[in-house]
Design a protein around this motif. Structure first.
Motif, PDB file in Angstrom:
ATOM      1  N   VAL A  81      -6.004 -14.401  -4.830  1.00 49.81           N
ATOM      2  CA  VAL A  81      -6.030 -13.114  -5.703  1.00 49.81           C
ATOM      3  C   VAL A  81      -5.929 -11.960  -4.962  1.00 49.81           C
ATOM      4  CG1 VAL A  81      -7.281 -13.971  -7.972  1.00 49.81           C
ATOM      5  CG2 VAL A  81      -8.552 -12.859  -5.723  1.00 49.81           C
ATOM      6  N   LEU A  82      -5.152 -11.065  -5.408  1.00 56.91           N
ATOM      7  CA  LEU A  82      -5.076  -9.700  -4.627  1.00 56.91           C
ATOM      8  C   LEU A  82      -5.899  -8.686  -5.166  1.00 56.91           C
ATOM      9  CD1 LEU A  82      -3.319  -7.716  -2.630  1.00 56.91           C
ATOM     10  CD2 LEU A  82      -1.933  -7.176  -4.766  1.00 56.91           C
ATOM     11  N   VAL A  83      -6.799  -8.037  -4.359  1.00 49.31           N
ATOM     12  CA  VAL A  83      -7.888  -6.956  -4.878  1.00 49.31           C
ATOM     13  C   VAL A  83      -7.474  -5.794  -4.214  1.00 49.31           C
ATOM     14  CG1 VAL A  83     -10.133  -6.502  -5.595  1.00 49.31           C
ATOM     15  CG2 VAL A  83      -9.340  -8.865  -5.323  1.00 49.31           C
ATOM     16  N   CYS A  84      -7.377  -4.525  -4.794  1.00 49.56           N
ATOM     17  CA  CYS A  84      -7.053  -3.516  -4.559  1.00 49.56           C
ATOM     18  C   CYS A  84      -7.990  -2.229  -4.794  1.00 49.56           C
ATOM     19  CB  CYS A  84      -5.648  -3.019  -4.633  1.00 49.56           C
ATOM     20  SG  CYS A  84      -4.332  -4.266  -4.132  1.00 49.56           S
TER      21      CYS A  84
ATOM     22  N   MET B  63       0.850  -1.289   0.076  1.00 49.20           N
ATOM     23  CA  MET B  63      -0.015   0.026   0.119  1.00 49.20           C
ATOM     24  C   MET B  63       1.001   1.235   0.091  1.00 49.20           C
ATOM     25  SD  MET B  63      -3.356  -0.805   2.517  1.00 49.20           S
ATOM     26  CE  MET B  63      -3.680   1.091   2.433  1.00 49.20           C
ATOM     27  N   ALA B  64       1.998   1.030   1.000  1.00 48.57           N
ATOM     28  CA  ALA B  64       2.665   2.439   1.107  1.00 48.57           C
ATOM     29  C   ALA B  64       3.393   2.598  -0.508  1.00 48.57           C
ATOM     30  CB  ALA B  64       3.777   1.901   2.200  1.00 48.57           C
ATOM     31  N   ASN B  65       3.793   1.585  -1.036  1.00 53.11           N
ATOM     32  CA  ASN B  65       4.711   1.727  -2.082  1.00 53.11           C
ATOM     33  C   ASN B  65       3.910   2.284  -3.412  1.00 53.11           C
ATOM     34  OD1 ASN B  65       7.053   1.097  -0.950  1.00 53.11           O
ATOM     35  ND2 ASN B  65       7.092  -1.076  -1.010  1.00 53.11           N
ATOM     36  N   CYS B  66       2.620   1.855  -3.385  1.00 50.37           N
ATOM     37  CA  CYS B  66       1.867   1.976  -4.485  1.00 50.37           C
ATOM     38  C   CYS B  66       0.792   2.841  -4.297  1.00 50.37           C
ATOM     39  CB  CYS B  66       1.220   0.694  -5.124  1.00 50.37           C
ATOM     40  SG  CYS B  66       2.337  -0.385  -5.421  1.00 50.37           S
ATOM     41  N   ARG B  67       0.736   3.656  -3.165  1.00 45.05           N
ATOM     42  CA  ARG B  67      -0.604   4.515  -2.763  1.00 45.05           C
ATOM     43  C   ARG B  67      -1.699   3.769  -3.082  1.00 45.05           C
ATOM     44  NH1 ARG B  67       2.068  10.051  -5.394  1.00 45.05           N
ATOM     45  NH2 ARG B  67       3.812  10.230  -4.243  1.00 45.05           N
ATOM     46  N   ILE B  68      -1.894   2.546  -2.405  1.00 47.14           N
ATOM     47  CA  ILE B  68      -3.176   1.949  -2.514  1.00 47.14           C
ATOM     48  C   ILE B  68      -3.912   2.333  -1.237  1.00 47.14           C
ATOM     49  CG2 ILE B  68      -4.413  -0.343  -2.370  1.00 47.14           C
ATOM     50  CD1 ILE B  68      -2.009  -1.185  -3.939  1.00 47.14           C
ATOM     51  N   GLU B  69      -5.483   2.530  -1.432  1.00 44.18           N
ATOM     52  CA  GLU B  69      -6.166   2.816  -0.122  1.00 44.18           C
ATOM     53  C   GLU B  69      -6.671   1.676   0.361  1.00 44.18           C
ATOM     54  OE1 GLU B  69      -7.428   6.221  -0.042  1.00 44.18           O
ATOM     55  OE2 GLU B  69      -5.543   6.539  -1.582  1.00 44.18           O
ATOM     56  N   LYS B  70      -6.947   0.515  -0.140  1.00 43.60           N
ATOM     57  CA  LYS B  70      -7.258  -0.817   0.650  1.00 43.60           C
ATOM     58  C   LYS B  70      -7.056  -1.806  -0.209  1.00 43.60           C
ATOM     59  CE  LYS B  70      -8.990  -2.648   4.219  1.00 43.60           C
ATOM     60  NZ  LYS B  70      -8.144  -2.329   5.377  1.00 43.60           N
ATOM     61  N   ALA B  71      -6.445  -3.032   0.372  1.00 40.07           N
ATOM     62  CA  ALA B  71      -5.983  -4.244  -0.259  1.00 40.07           C
ATOM     63  C   ALA B  71      -6.344  -5.434   0.512  1.00 40.07           C
ATOM     64  CB  ALA B  71      -4.346  -4.270  -0.284  1.00 40.07           C
ATOM     65  N   PHE B  72      -6.960  -6.366  -0.326  1.00 38.46           N
ATOM     66  CA  PHE B  72      -7.545  -7.790   0.294  1.00 38.46           C
ATOM     67  C   PHE B  72      -6.741  -8.921  -0.473  1.00 38.46           C
ATOM     68  CE2 PHE B  72     -10.994  -4.617   0.831  1.00 38.46           C
ATOM     69  CZ  PHE B  72     -11.443  -5.015   2.192  1.00 38.46           C
ATOM     70  N   LEU B  73      -6.405  -9.794   0.308  1.00 38.27           N
ATOM     71  CA  LEU B  73      -5.784 -11.185  -0.130  1.00 38.27           C
ATOM     72  C   LEU B  73      -6.910 -12.021  -0.066  1.00 38.27           C
ATOM     73  CD1 LEU B  73      -3.508 -12.641  -1.476  1.00 38.27           C
ATOM     74  CD2 LEU B  73      -2.903 -13.484   0.686  1.00 38.27           C
ATOM     75  N   PHE B  74      -7.467 -12.435  -1.196  1.00 38.69           N
ATOM     76  CA  PHE B  74      -8.984 -13.169  -1.279  1.00 38.69           C
ATOM     77  C   PHE B  74      -8.653 -14.708  -1.701  1.00 38.69           C
ATOM     78  CE2 PHE B  74     -11.329  -9.269  -1.800  1.00 38.69           C
ATOM     79  CZ  PHE B  74     -12.330  -9.633  -1.030  1.00 38.69           C
ATOM     80  N   ASP B  75      -9.259 -15.579  -0.898  1.00 34.81           N
ATOM     81  CA  ASP B  75      -9.360 -16.859  -1.478  1.00 34.81           C
ATOM     82  C   ASP B  75     -10.353 -16.976  -2.701  1.00 34.81           C
ATOM     83  OD1 ASP B  75      -9.346 -20.078  -0.934  1.00 34.81           O
ATOM     84  OD2 ASP B  75     -11.386 -19.522  -1.123  1.00 34.81           O
TER      85      ASP B  75
ATOM     86  N   ASN C 261      -3.511   7.644  -8.966  1.00 38.51           N
ATOM     87  CA  ASN C 261      -2.138   6.777  -8.585  1.00 38.51           C
ATOM     88  C   ASN C 261      -2.062   5.626  -9.478  1.00 38.51           C
ATOM     89  OD1 ASN C 261      -1.765   8.591  -6.379  1.00 38.51           O
ATOM     90  ND2 ASN C 261      -3.233   7.454  -4.993  1.00 38.51           N
ATOM     91  N   TYR C 262      -2.957   5.205 -10.393  1.00 40.95           N
ATOM     92  CA  TYR C 262      -2.648   4.065 -11.184  1.00 40.95           C
ATOM     93  C   TYR C 262      -2.043   4.585 -12.435  1.00 40.95           C
ATOM     94  CZ  TYR C 262      -3.882   0.032 -13.819  1.00 40.95           C
ATOM     95  OH  TYR C 262      -3.703  -1.162 -14.638  1.00 40.95           O
TER      96      TYR C 262
END
Length: 326
Positions: A287-290, A203-215, A296-297
């Protein structure tokens, strides 16, 4: 050595030999089997109306991704606390007790207290997760009042035990059941804080607001960053998985769920509020969902690079997990 000491020693031995399981309990027709079917077997919520009541102890292996790999034991609603098998409580990591809040809850609350007291004697490290279930249709004030009525009473009755007790408001007709089960599963993952730190760094490196690691298959999020979970953000990220699966199911080369995505699978959706949803496969069925701001993209190449670094770190975590399981 007394009987209680023998039981506890047996419990500790079992805990060392087996992966922690999840035990499902509740009165008849409380909805516990429906939860199991909707979350882990993809049953449509309306189809659960035709399920038969659980009549015997029903253990089921849940195997999806490398983090969602455990046993769920569905106990009959008619089972009294003293009749719950000791070995079932001994090897459990969490006990989910389901209370139907659209019915009189006094009997269910009393049953919860009884089984929790017995569990404390056998497995004092057991986590008690209380699902205040069938909350759909109730007003926010009504749900708040119900939890304020049940929670203090249960906590007071179990004050003398070392059990950790959590309460959740759930329904199979919205995202609440998936979010609540996610929080239960996270407590069974020893590497959770490592995953959280990795997501914080991403998050810090990519300026992401929220990140989830989903099954992927169950839509349980096995990890998220350390910022508070916003319900709307979680629902958006969860729904993105459905969109990707639906599109992949139509246009993908293979029909098997496990083959819908591969290492190169990714998806980007631009929302009408200048936010971006970003999805990337990072391991088999994970899967990573951000969620990030559109501005920032713009440096998406840098984001892809950092996500690949996250993938490599996740691979190392999984390797250490597999080594520790041997």
């Amino acid at each position: 050595m007394g009987q209680e000491d023998n039981v506890r020693a047996a419990a500790e031995a079992l805990l060392k030999k087996a992966n922690p399981s999840i035990v499902l309990m509740g009165l008849r027709r409380s909805g516990k089997t429906s939860i199991l079917r909707v979350v882990f077997q993809k049953m449509a919520p309306h189809e659960t109306l035709f399920l038969d009541a659980t009549e015997s102890v029903a253990p089921q292996n849940v195997t999806s991704s490398k983090f969602v790999n455990f046993e769920v034991v569905d106990l009959p609603g008619s089972l009294e606390a003293q009749d719950v098998p000791a070995d079932t409580l001994a090897k459990a990591g969490s006990l989910i007790y389901v209370i139907d809040v659209q019915d009189e809850h006094q009997e269910a609350t009393a049953g919860l207290i009884q089984v929790a007291k017995r569990a404390a004697e056998i497995n004092p490290d057991l986590k008690i997760e209380v699902f205040l279930h069938k909350c759909d249709g109730l007003s926010e004030d009504h749900k708040f009042d119900l939890q304020n009525e049940i929670s203090p009473h249960v906590s007071a009755e179990l004050e003398s035990t070392s059990l950790k007790i959590s309460f959740y408001q759930t329904s199979i007709y919205d995202h609440s059941i998936f979010e609540s089960v996610s929080k239960v599963v996270q407590q069974l993952i020893p590497q959770y804080h490592t995953l959280e730190n990795l997501l914080d760094s991403l998050m810090a490196n990519c300026r992401i607001e929220k990140a989830f690691l989903f099954d992927l298959l169950s839509k349980i999020y096995v990890a998220t960053d350390s910022t508070p979970v916003d319900v709307q953000a979680y629902e958006l990220c969860s729904d993105m998985i459905d969109v990707m699966m639906d599109v992949s199911g139509i246009y993908g080369a293979k029909a098997d769920d496990a083959q819908y995505i591969d290492r190169n699978s990714s998806s980007v959706i631009k929302l009408d509020n200048n936010m971006i949803l970003y999805l990337k496969e990072v391991n088999s069925l994970l899967v990573l969902v951000c969620l990030m701001k559109e501005e920032n993209y713009e440096r998406h190449g840098l984001i892809d690079y950092n996500v690949n670094c996250f993938r490599d770190s996740l691979k190392e975590v999984l390797a250490a997990r597999a080594k520790g399981a041997k």
